[in-house]
Enzyme design. Structure first.
Site, PDB file in Angstrom:
ATOM      1  N   ARG A 156      58.828 -43.352  22.873  1.00  0.00           N
ATOM      2  CA  ARG A 156      57.365 -43.268  22.763  1.00  0.00           C
ATOM      3  C   ARG A 156      56.919 -42.076  21.928  1.00  0.00           C
ATOM      4  NH1 ARG A 156      57.781 -44.736  28.338  1.00  0.00           N
ATOM      5  NH2 ARG A 156      56.744 -46.716  28.855  1.00  0.00           N
ATOM      6  N   ARG A 238      63.449 -31.088  26.084  1.00  0.00           N
ATOM      7  CA  ARG A 238      64.055 -30.341  27.186  1.00  0.00           C
ATOM      8  C   ARG A 238      64.948 -29.255  26.593  1.00  0.00           C
ATOM      9  NH1 ARG A 238      60.723 -31.911  30.331  1.00  0.00           N
ATOM     10  NH2 ARG A 238      61.059 -32.973  32.333  1.00  0.00           N
ATOM     11  N   GLU A 267      63.640 -21.421  32.372  1.00  0.00           N
ATOM     12  CA  GLU A 267      62.179 -21.284  32.299  1.00  0.00           C
ATOM     13  C   GLU A 267      61.644 -20.667  33.588  1.00  0.00           C
ATOM     14  OE1 GLU A 267      60.568 -25.155  31.399  1.00  0.00           O
ATOM     15  OE2 GLU A 267      61.500 -25.210  29.420  1.00  0.00           O
ATOM     16  N   HIS A 286      56.253 -24.200  27.643  1.00  0.00           N
ATOM     17  CA  HIS A 286      56.410 -25.573  28.152  1.00  0.00           C
ATOM     18  C   HIS A 286      55.022 -26.187  28.369  1.00  0.00           C
ATOM     19  CE1 HIS A 286      59.242 -28.407  30.581  1.00  0.00           C
ATOM     20  NE2 HIS A 286      58.262 -29.085  29.997  1.00  0.00           N
ATOM     21  N   ALA A 288      53.472 -28.205  25.643  1.00  0.00           N
ATOM     22  CA  ALA A 288      53.188 -29.154  24.557  1.00  0.00           C
ATOM     23  C   ALA A 288      52.395 -30.350  25.044  1.00  0.00           C
ATOM     24  CB  ALA A 288      54.494 -29.624  23.911  1.00  0.00           C
TER      25      ALA A 288
END
Length: 321
Positions: A156, A238, A267, A286, A288
């Site tokens: 996607r 990732r 993270e 993280h 986006a």
């Protein structure tokens, strides 16, 4: 005794008061742990044996955690799309449902990828810093039609990136373990290649594949070594898809020109990470997926998935899919 819910999704915790009436209407007691980015296995263990359902982020639902959660835990409702941090085989064996919201952030993440590519090709952040510091340098920059963009993972988000890149006139390359619809390939003009060949030819490499055992450290030292010296890596997928130690080495030694990273192997990114001090790197927390409308849809869909997994009529919402 009412149902007990662990809510550990960091995007949803700040919104809890707004959703409190929804949970209270179903007589659910909600537990809100302190979460920075995600809960580790050790941090989850004190909670999971005492809850009927979970709304989580990228928490480490390992086999050990899931065994401790059974038989009481009935459903894990993941906030968002990626469920790579959940041991799905163990969950299936233990009868724990795992739900998510596929395609939740396709458009937002694709926009971020193109933003990073444009930032590097036009050197926008660096010209801004230079001009504000009093310099007036005319630096060489490229138009996207002069570049080759390679997308690893044409699902996607990968498709959305390619659709956005196509009107710029860039040469488009793609790689995927699955066969991609020939109609899409023809529509955007993407050339599907083997991974190694894509890395050799691309000026920009965007990672948009899932994290799974076969993609863990997909870009290791050897494959990073195949990239062009002037190439830029964009990772909004990732962190563990890239061997971060090898990436830092490649950036430090100038074997690749730069990287745009929204995700990391650890993270939040540690304060002493060398990536924080590199001028040829753009970093994100993280985030986006940032999109208020997308977040709202995911909030409600995650609640609906939780209710359905517990056998309760899902609440009506204006944000229904």
């Amino acid at each position: 005794m009412g149902l007990r819910i662990l809510l550990s999704a960091p995007y949803m915790i700040p919104e809890y008061e707004r959703f409190r009436p929804v949970f209270e209407s179903a007589e659910m007691e909600v537990i809100l742990p302190i979460v920075t980015e995600r809960l580790s296995e050790a941090e989850l263990l004190p909670y999971v044996g005492e809850v009927d359902g979970v709304i989580c982020g990228d928490d480490q639902f390992t086999a050990r955690v899931l065994r401790a959660a059974a038989p009481r835990l009935k459903v894990i409702s993941k906030w968002g799309t990626g469920i790579d941090s959940i041991d799905r085989e163990s969950a299936k064996t233990l009868g724990i449902q795992v739900c998510n919201t596929p395609g939740a952030f396709t458009e937002a993440v694709a926009d971020t990828v193109i933003g990073y590519i444009l930032s590097f090709s036009r050197k926008l952040p660096w010209m801004d810093r230079s001009t504000k510091s009093g310099e007036w340098d005319k630096v060489p920059i490229r138009a996207l039609h002069e570049t080759t963009i390679g997308v690893i993972g044409v699902g996607r988000i990968g498709k959305a990136v390619l659709r956005r890149a196509s009107p710029f006139g860039a040469h488009l390359l793609g790689n995927d373990i699955l066969e991609i619809d020939p109609a899409f390939v023809a529509m955007v003009g993407v050339e599907m290649l083997a991974l190694e060949e894509l890395l050799r030819q691309s000026d920009f490499v965007s990672l948009n594949c899932d994290l799974n055992p076969s993609s863990h450290h997909l870009l290791d030292r050897s494959r990073l070594g195949l990239m062009r010296h002037g190439a830029v890596l964009v990772n909004t997928a990732r962190g563990a898809i890239v061997d971060q130690v090898s990436l830092v080495d490649a950036l430090r030694e100038g074997r690749i020109a730069g990287a745009a990273l929204d995700v990391f192997e650890v993270e939040p990114l540690p304060a002493d990470s060398e990536l924080r001090r590199m001028d040829n790197v753009l970093l994100g927390p993280h985030n986006a997926n940032g999109s208020p409308s997308a977040w709202e849809r995911v909030h409600w869909n995650t609640i609906r998935n939780l209710f359905a997994g517990l056998g309760i009529q899902p609440p009506p919402t204006e944000a229904a899919d």
